[in-house]
Design an enzyme around this catalytic site. Structure first.
Site, PDB file in Angstrom:
ATOM      1  NE  ARG A   1     102.498 137.817  78.675  1.00 23.99           N
ATOM      2  CZ  ARG A   1     102.874 139.090  78.613  1.00 23.99           C
ATOM      3  NH1 ARG A   1     102.035 140.007  78.122  1.00 23.99           N
ATOM      4  NH2 ARG A   1     104.060 139.471  79.016  1.00 23.99           N
ATOM      5  NE  ARG A   2     106.423 140.876  77.732  1.00 24.19           N
ATOM      6  CZ  ARG A   2     107.458 140.674  78.536  1.00 24.19           C
ATOM      7  NH1 ARG A   2     108.594 140.179  78.047  1.00 24.19           N
ATOM      8  NH2 ARG A   2     107.378 140.950  79.823  1.00 24.19           N
TER       9      ARG A   2
ATOM     10  CE  LYS B   1     107.711 138.289  84.158  1.00 21.08           C
ATOM     11  NZ  LYS B   1     108.528 137.313  83.426  1.00 21.08           N
ATOM     12  CG  ASP B   2     109.592 133.862  86.215  1.00 21.74           C
ATOM     13  OD1 ASP B   2     109.155 134.018  85.058  1.00 21.74           O
ATOM     14  OD2 ASP B   2     110.523 134.539  86.688  1.00 21.74           O
TER      15      ASP B   2
ATOM     16  NE  ARG C   1     115.442 139.129  78.297  1.00 20.16           N
ATOM     17  CZ  ARG C   1     114.263 138.728  78.741  1.00 20.16           C
ATOM     18  NH1 ARG C   1     113.169 139.355  78.358  1.00 20.16           N
ATOM     19  NH2 ARG C   1     114.156 137.698  79.571  1.00 20.16           N
TER      20      ARG C   1
ATOM     21  CB  CYS D   1     107.179 129.563  78.754  1.00 20.08           C
ATOM     22  SG  CYS D   1     107.740 130.374  80.257  1.00 20.08           S
TER      23      CYS D   1
ATOM     24  NE  ARG E   1     115.857 132.951  77.060  1.00 18.67           N
ATOM     25  CZ  ARG E   1     116.270 131.777  77.518  1.00 18.67           C
ATOM     26  NH1 ARG E   1     116.306 130.726  76.718  1.00 18.67           N
ATOM     27  NH2 ARG E   1     116.615 131.634  78.771  1.00 18.67           N
TER      28      ARG E   1
END
Length: 349
Positions: A136-137, A85-86, A160, A249, A154
């Site tokens: 997105r979330r 995904k990155d 986190r 992103c 972040r």
């Protein structure tokens, strides 16, 4: 050169999750070619270094891959392991995806603050703060849970989780990828799995992609042994969808995909940053002679034209057609607005 007694240098980010993922890939390759030595080369990427700015505002598509790809180009490493995904949908010239490994659960999950009396987002009181670094979330969840407050968070997963569990911290919960939680050994911290109806996942989420140089045939042949057929098809469709939309992103784009008996099906959507506007759709492509192809062929070498061409092109077509469908339904103005809202006044140097 992957010959007897040879050495392959493997690039990785320094985070604990990245190292877990890279060491996992190395362990699989060692079982296949025990005579090869693998040297781990770690480095920090832009996304690892810039922690005081939201990912969407950094103004760089290759946030977690650029430094690794530079090392690959300079032949300081032979291949690099990424969370797929990155990895941008357009790779630098001369670079290819040598392998896509079997995907873990691609969904997102809710992790509640330690000791919380709540078990799902719907139960949280109005105004509860949810931490996520993903537009997105937050865009999808704002639409489905307008009573909650979504705030950027972040740092690597350890950071986190520490911010979440801080008794003086503001977060009631954070949203993370199930695959990352699983690889870190934190499955017991998951309070709620988010289904596609409330939050579709990121393109490529849950899959590992291994990038190498296009002309390094021996390394490509070695990496191709790790290809997972269904994951290749699903992620090819997803990445084709994202490539046409030119997302990243800075734009809330999400998908969910399935390989069927006849071919492949893809759901996808585009959201405004505040979640108030969205366009979504579904597309399916039927493969010719799909039963024989899906059951009997094995995929090796995504970039070396060793995957059965008709099936691979069908998966790419599925993503492209869905993106074109969303554009025809009005996705472009939403994308343009989202990009404009996420751009920094001054780019990070």
């Amino acid at each position: 050169m992957a010959g007897e007694g040879s050495l392959l240098r493997v690039g990785s980010r320094k985070s604990e999750l990245a190292l877990i993922q890279t060491k996992y890939v190395i362990s699989l390759l060692q079982k296949i070619r025990p005579e090869i030595q693998f040297e781990l080369v770690t480095m920090a990427t832009t996304g690892d270094k810039v922690l005081d700015v939201a990912l969407s505002k950094i103004g760089e598509k290759s946030l977690f891959t650029k430094e690794l790809e530079i090392a690959l180009e300079k032949k300081e490493v032979d291949f690099v392991v990424h969370s797929l995904k990155d990895l941008p949908t357009i790779l630098p010239e001369g670079m290819v995806i040598g392998s896509v490994l079997e995907r873990e659960d691609p969904r997102d999950a809710v992790v509640m603050k330690q000791g919380s009396a709540f078990s799902c987002l719907a139960d949280l009181p109005p105004g509860a703060v949810i931490g996520t670094s993903s537009l997105r979330r937050s865009a999808q969840l704002k639409l489905n849970f307008p009573q909650l407050k979504f705030q950027d968070i972040r740092g690597n997963l350890n950071t986190r989780l520490r911010k979440l569990d801080d008794k003086d911290g503001v977060y009631a919960a954070i949203i993370l990828a199930v695959a990352g939680i699983s690889r870190m050994g934190w499955i017991d911290r998951i309070s709620e799995y988010l289904e596609p109806s409330s939050c579709m996942h990121a393109v490529g989420q849950g899959a590992l992609g291994v990038e190498c140089r296009e002309g390094d045939v021996e390394t490509l042949n070695l990496l191709s042994s790790l290809h997972h057929r269904e994951t290749v098809l699903r992620t090819v469709a997803e990445r084709s969808f994202l490539r046409v939309l030119e997302g990243g992103c800075s734009v809330p784009v999400a998908v969910t995909s399935r390989v069927t008996e006849a071919g492949i099906s893809l759901d996808g959507g585009v959201w405004s940053i505040d979640g108030t506007k969205s366009v979504s759709g579904t597309n399916s492509v039927v493969f010719k002679n799909s039963t024989d192809a899906l059951k009997q062929r094995s995929y090796v070498g995504i970039s070396a034209n060793q995957i059965e061409a008709e099936i691979l092109s069908g998966a790419e077509l599925c993503g492209r057609e869905l993106a074109e469908l969303l554009i025809s339904k009005g996705a472009e103005p939403i994308l343009k607005e989202a990009k404009a809202q996420s751009v920094m006044a001054e780019p990070v140097k």
